[in-house]
Enzyme design. Structure first.
Site, PDB file in Angstrom:
ATOM      1  N   GLU A 126      -6.226 -15.553 -30.675  1.00 30.54           N
ATOM      2  CA  GLU A 126      -4.767 -15.523 -30.657  1.00 30.54           C
ATOM      3  C   GLU A 126      -4.181 -16.715 -31.397  1.00 30.54           C
ATOM      4  O   GLU A 126      -2.987 -16.958 -31.351  1.00 30.54           O
ATOM      5  CB  GLU A 126      -4.218 -15.393 -29.229  1.00 30.54           C
ATOM      6  CG  GLU A 126      -4.789 -16.327 -28.219  1.00 30.54           C
ATOM      7  CD  GLU A 126      -4.317 -16.047 -26.799  1.00 30.54           C
ATOM      8  OE1 GLU A 126      -3.385 -15.256 -26.596  1.00 30.54           O
ATOM      9  OE2 GLU A 126      -4.876 -16.662 -25.890  1.00 30.54           O
ATOM     10  N   CYS A 146      -5.982  -6.757 -27.471  1.00 36.90           N
ATOM     11  CA  CYS A 146      -5.321  -6.593 -26.170  1.00 36.90           C
ATOM     12  C   CYS A 146      -3.842  -6.995 -26.179  1.00 36.90           C
ATOM     13  O   CYS A 146      -3.192  -6.943 -25.143  1.00 36.90           O
ATOM     14  CB  CYS A 146      -6.068  -7.364 -25.083  1.00 36.90           C
ATOM     15  SG  CYS A 146      -6.038  -9.140 -25.325  1.00 36.90           S
ATOM     16  N   HIS A 203       0.821  -1.204   0.000  1.00 38.64           N
ATOM     17  CA  HIS A 203       0.000   0.000   0.000  1.00 38.64           C
ATOM     18  C   HIS A 203       0.858   1.258   0.000  1.00 38.64           C
ATOM     19  O   HIS A 203       0.441   2.301  -0.491  1.00 38.64           O
ATOM     20  CB  HIS A 203      -0.958  -0.027   1.194  1.00 38.64           C
ATOM     21  CG  HIS A 203      -2.207  -0.781   0.876  1.00 38.64           C
ATOM     22  ND1 HIS A 203      -2.870  -1.561   1.773  1.00 38.64           N
ATOM     23  CD2 HIS A 203      -2.891  -0.865  -0.276  1.00 38.64           C
ATOM     24  CE1 HIS A 203      -3.923  -2.085   1.182  1.00 38.64           C
ATOM     25  NE2 HIS A 203      -3.955  -1.685  -0.057  1.00 38.64           N
ATOM     26  N   ASP A 210       0.386 -13.635 -29.406  1.00 39.63           N
ATOM     27  CA  ASP A 210       0.355 -15.023 -29.868  1.00 39.63           C
ATOM     28  C   ASP A 210      -0.114 -15.122 -31.318  1.00 39.63           C
ATOM     29  O   ASP A 210       0.358 -15.985 -32.058  1.00 39.63           O
ATOM     30  CB  ASP A 210      -0.536 -15.869 -28.952  1.00 39.63           C
ATOM     31  CG  ASP A 210       0.225 -16.286 -27.709  1.00 39.63           C
ATOM     32  OD1 ASP A 210       1.383 -16.739 -27.847  1.00 39.63           O
ATOM     33  OD2 ASP A 210      -0.316 -16.143 -26.593  1.00 39.63           O
TER      34      ASP A 210
HETATM   35  C1  PEP Z   1      -1.486 -12.134 -26.505  1.00 46.37           C
HETATM   36  O1  PEP Z   1      -1.123 -13.266 -26.833  1.00 46.37           O
HETATM   37  O2  PEP Z   1      -1.422 -11.146 -27.261  1.00 46.37           O
HETATM   38  C2  PEP Z   1      -2.002 -11.890 -25.159  1.00 46.37           C
HETATM   39  C3  PEP Z   1      -2.589 -10.758 -24.830  1.00 46.37           C
HETATM   40  O3  PEP Z   1      -1.801 -12.879 -24.257  1.00 46.37           O
HETATM   41  P1  PEP Z   1      -0.376 -13.118 -23.512  1.00 46.37           P
HETATM   42  O4  PEP Z   1       0.564 -12.065 -23.960  1.00 46.37           O
HETATM   43  O5  PEP Z   1      -0.669 -13.074 -22.062  1.00 46.37           O
HETATM   44  O6  PEP Z   1      -0.048 -14.483 -24.026  1.00 46.37           O
HETATM   45 MG    MG Z   2      -1.578 -14.925 -25.536  1.00 47.24          MG
END
Ligand code: PEP
Ligand code: MG
Length: 547
Positions: free
Chosen positions: A433, A508, A190, A457
């Site tokens: 992915e 993402c 914290h 990925d």
């Molecule tokens: C990705 O593969 O882009 C992803 C967001 O998952 P990680 O990087 O955790 O494999």
């Molecule tokens: Mg991934």
């Protein structure tokens, strides 16, 4: 100080936030009165209950002060502290120790330490960090019994201490504090959260610095995790230039927090954050994120020998949901994505020849249905506290999704039977992915509520280039190199949107933060982009400038 001692030296630590400070070091220590000897159980118990009352009053003052300086979220720490102080186990434990002949101060210290050790044994980083809170509240009661605090000099200083508690952190006159440097501590403590909330640069887990450096000039660089003693004039000049540019840029970007995330043509784009735990959610909230696009739940499972319990997971997911509650978007929790480079010891199986193509992500969960069920139970329970959505990693086929949906529904029925409150609807999404998921997006969209592209990925599997192998980085350097991936994303987005029903697709992977690609991603049809919190405002700026 001798000439030798004035030589430039660099110490490393873990930086909190991306801020810098330049100033003199001040070694800070709590100063306490000598403890009185045992005055008999009655007198000690009375002293304890008076001190407990004052400590709770002081906690309320600290909460108000923090709320004024850093907002309600940062002040929530003191709600936890008040709960710990009000805990019957704590008071009863102290009274038992007093009965066995310990003074009130000794008893409080011992019980706080015992309770902190229980938190520490929980292994999960978030709960382990609560051990420091337990010690802090114990120390606050001892302060009331024996006096505490430590004076600061009249000038502004960088405070150096073994460890600082949240109460120490906010009790300092913030006008006098340039930064914090601690030998112990963690980025999830914290104190670190408060330092971030108060925008004070901090460096934790710095190797011991001798007290002879009290008063030494120093440069604290939280971004790079360094503390430079006796910086050269050249270093100071560079620092001052970089610092004023950074502050100006930060100030400029902060003006965007309250503006909507819309393109020039008026399309609303979800500005979501990628997080690994609660401190990420707090940071995302402060930067104005609309939601959490990727909560990497594997962080709850890594670096320990045991699996996190349903309760431990529930606490983490529900806390994130509560933090983001007033935002439009959901908290998308990705189910455990272990395997390949993310080895969860409690689930480690046979060594695989090609682990990136092996039992990872959803495949690992399907081979451990008990782990899958526990996580789904925790997520269903957390859904009562905010907008939880669940996302599956490494999907290649509709049958994987249908299998999980079946278990999800059974878990929901089971919890309803137990009378546990659950949100009416918990969206179930799929990560795109793998090329298979991108190609089969149309079929997947009949069953899934939303999608998010994991470009890390997806690039690796589309280009057949190990994401860990830097010798292959040249294969995905430019937009032209990524054309194959961009086409997969566009085809998937078109297929998903063709199904209607408000189904959406986000991105993402790390590429979502590459503003050189923002226009292409939006052209491909991305409805949402999810990036780590420090990139949110820069990305929002880019989206607002895109047609
Ligand atoms: C990705 O593969 O882009 C992803 C967001 O998952 P990680 O990087 O955790 O494999
Ligand atoms: Mg991934």
């Amino acid at each position: 100080m001798t000439a030798e001692k004035r030589e430039t030296r660099v110490f490393s630590g873990v930086g909190v936030g991306a801020l810098c400070a330049s100033g003199v070091l001040h070694f800070w220590k709590k100063q306490r009165r000598e403890p009185p000897s045992y005055r008999g159980a009655r007198a000690e118990k009375q002293a304890f209950s008076d001190a407990l009352l004052r400590a709770r009053e002081r906690t309320a003052v600290l909460a108000r002060r923090t709320e004024d300086a850093a907002g309600e979220d940062a002040a929530a720490i003191f709600e936890i502290h008040d709960m710990l102080l009000a805990d019957a186990d704590f008071s009863e434990g102290v009274q038992r120790k007093i009965d066995s002949g310990k003074t009130a101060a000794e008893a409080v210290e011992a019980v706080a330490e015992e309770m902190a050790a229980v938190f520490e044994a929980m292994a999960d980083e978030y709960f382990a960090a609560r051990a420091a809170d337990m010690r802090d509240v114990g120390s606050r009661v001892v302060d009331e019994l024996l006096g505490g605090g430590g004076e600061l000099p009249d000038a502004r200083v960088i405070i150096v201490a073994d460890e600082l508690t949240p109460s120490d952190t906010v009790a300092f006159d913030s006008d006098k504090v340039l930064g914090f440097v601690t030998f112990g501590g963690s980025v999830n403590s914290h104190t670190a959260i408060l330092a971030r909330a108060l925008s004070i640069p901090a460096l934790v887990r710095v190797g011991e610095i001798g007290e002879e450096y009290d008063g030494a000039e120093a440069l604290l660089d939280a971004e790079n995790g360094t503390l430079t003693l006796f910086p050269t004039p050249d270093m100071l000049l560079k620092f001052a230039t970089a610092e004023s540019a950074r502050r100006a840029e930060e100030q400029r970007l902060r003006a965007l927090i309250s503006l909507p995330c819309v393109t020039r043509s008026g399309k609303k784009i979800g500005l979501f954050a990628n997080i690994g735990g609660i401190s990420g959610a707090e940071e995302a909230y402060r930067a104005g994120a609309d939601g959490i696009g990727l909560f990497r739940s594997e962080f709850l499972f890594l670096g320990r020998d045991t699996l996190p319990s349903e309760e431990e997971q529930y606490q983490a997911y529900s806390r994130a949901a509560r933090i983001m509650k007033d935002r439009d978007g959901p908290v998308v929790v990705r189910m455990l994505d272990a395997g390949s480079d993310k080895v969860v010891s409690a689930l480690a199986g046979e060594k695989e020849e090609n682990p990136a193509l092996g039992v990872r992500g959803i495949r690992l969960l399907l081979s451990h249905p008990d782990v899958l069920r526990t996580q789904l139970r925790a997520l269903c329970r957390a859904s009562a506290h905010g907008k939880i959505a669940v996302m599956l990693p490494m999907v290649v086929s509709v049958k994987e999704l249908l299998y999980v949906r079946g278990i999800f529904e059974a878990v929901r029925r089971e919890l309803e039977g137990e009378g546990v409150p659950i949100a009416q609807r918990i969206p179930l999404g799929v990560m795109i992915e793998t090329p298979a998921a991108a190609i089969m997006a149309r079929e997947l969209a009949d069953e899934a509520d939303f999608f998010s592209v994991g470009t890390n990925d997806l690039c690796q599997y589309t280009l057949a280039a190990d994401r860990q192998n830097s010798a292959l980085a040249y294969l995905s350097e430019s937009e032209a190199d990524l054309e194959c991936v961009l086409r997969l994303i566009k085809n998937a987005a078109d297929a998903i949107h063709s199904v209607g029903g408000g189904k959406w697709i986000g991105i993402c992977g790390e590429l979502a933060a590459d503003t050189a690609l923002t226009a292409r991603f939006l052209e491909c049809g991305a409805d949402e982009l999810s990036v780590s919190p420090p990139f949110l405002l820069k990305l929002k700026e880019k989206i607002r400038l895109t047609d």
